[in-house]
Scaffold this active site. Structure first.
Site, PDB file in Angstrom:
ATOM      1  CE  LYS A  52      55.823  56.623  83.927  1.00  0.00           C
ATOM      2  NZ  LYS A  52      56.556  57.859  83.615  1.00  0.00           N
ATOM      3  CD  GLN A  96      58.581  60.297  85.753  1.00  0.00           C
ATOM      4  OE1 GLN A  96      58.431  59.184  85.251  1.00  0.00           O
ATOM      5  NE2 GLN A  96      57.616  61.177  85.782  1.00  0.00           N
ATOM      6  CG  ASP A 119      57.967  59.315  78.170  1.00  0.00           C
ATOM      7  OD1 ASP A 119      56.952  58.711  78.569  1.00  0.00           O
ATOM      8  OD2 ASP A 119      58.899  59.649  78.920  1.00  0.00           O
TER       9      ASP A 119
END
Length: 291
Positions: A52, A96, A119
């Site tokens: 990412k 994460q 997200d």
């Protein structure tokens, strides 16, 4: 049989994003900024986050990686998220997953301000998605929709079967495929661990999305000829013959399913790359909303 190559599709999306960020730089405006929080040293999570960060750099988006040890207490983590929430230079925040067992995942998700929820996991983002409002779409389903768009695969009038009902992939995927949009309007069936006639339902699918996290679960006898198969699975399977000691496997038994499919995503090289493309698009969207 068409291979739905995530490398090609994501490269096209990243090129457009790169151009948009270049215009921002040209206007001497603040550059979009993504903050990623990584807890512990989980190998898969390390790989995902590194990818990412690398992709942000490629399109010109600024990124910050914030690390905590696996024994970090929940209050410390929540305080850091609140600090990022109030930082006007941060557009997107991602934590994460998975998190260590002593941390409440839902509390962490809800702690991220909805305007920085790149997200797309916050209940407000999920609620807006259900109602067809503009919102942050979870990156993996978003990436899959971007892939369908890139290859001009229109689900309208088709029967789509989604295996898996997670809030991260299965449920939002079913909403997107059934939405009244250009790349929606499918009739969607969701299957899960309590579906008694799973193989029979999968055989009816014009579009089959496998998102259950079981390597090689979908066999040829579960897929009808000419189906479009989207493999979301990405599991590390031990393999002593591999250089790294493991191989990445999808939920679909690719070698036996591919000859029957009209189109199929490989693993790796398919949906995973599109997930990052979705995240980058969400980050730019967050930036534009903040501006």
């Amino acid at each position: 049989m068409l291979v739905l190559d995530g490398k090609i599709a994501s490269a096209a999306i990243k090129e457009k994003l790169q151009q948009e960020v270049a215009l921002i730089v040209e206007k001497k405006q603040r550059i979009p900024h993504l903050a990623a929080i990584l807890i512990g040293n989980n190998g898969a999570s390390e790989t995902y986050v590194a990818s990412k960060v690398k992709n942000c750099e490629e399109v010109g988006i600024e990124s910050s990686l914030i690390r905590f040890e696996s024994d970090v207490d929940q209050t410390t983590l929540l305080n850091k998220i609140e600090e990022l929430n109030t930082d006007a230079n941060i557009d997107g925040i991602l934590v994460q997953l998975p998190l260590p067992g002593h941390i409440n995942e839902q509390k962490v998700i809800e702690a991220i301000h909805p305007t920085k929820d790149v997200d797309g996991f916050h209940p407000i983002s999920a609620g807006k998605l259900v109602q067809g409002m503009q919102t942050f779409i979870p990156a993996t389903p978003y990436g899959i929709m971007l892939m369908l768009e890139h290859y001009n695969i229109q689900p309208k009038g088709k029967h789509a079967v989604v295996i898996g009902r997670s809030n991260i992939v299965g449920r939002p995927m079913s909403i997107l495929l059934s939405s009244n949009t250009k790349y929606g309007n499918a009739t969607v069936t969701i299957c899960h661990s309590h579906t008694p006639n799973l193989a029979e339902i999968c055989l009816q699918a014009d579009i089959l999305v496998a998102a259950l996290g079981k390597p090689g679960f979908v066999k040829a006898n579960m897929v009808k000829d000419g189906a479009i198969v989207i493999d979301v699975g990405i599991t590390r399977v031990e393999d002593n013959t591999a250089k790294k000691g493991f191989r990445i496997k999808g939920d679909v038994a690719y070698d036996e399913v591919a000859p029957k499919a009209a189109a199929i995503t490989p693993v790796p090289g398919g949906v995973g790359l599109m997930t990052i493309a979705g995240l980058l698009k969400n980050t730019l969207q967050a930036y534009q909303q903040h501006q």
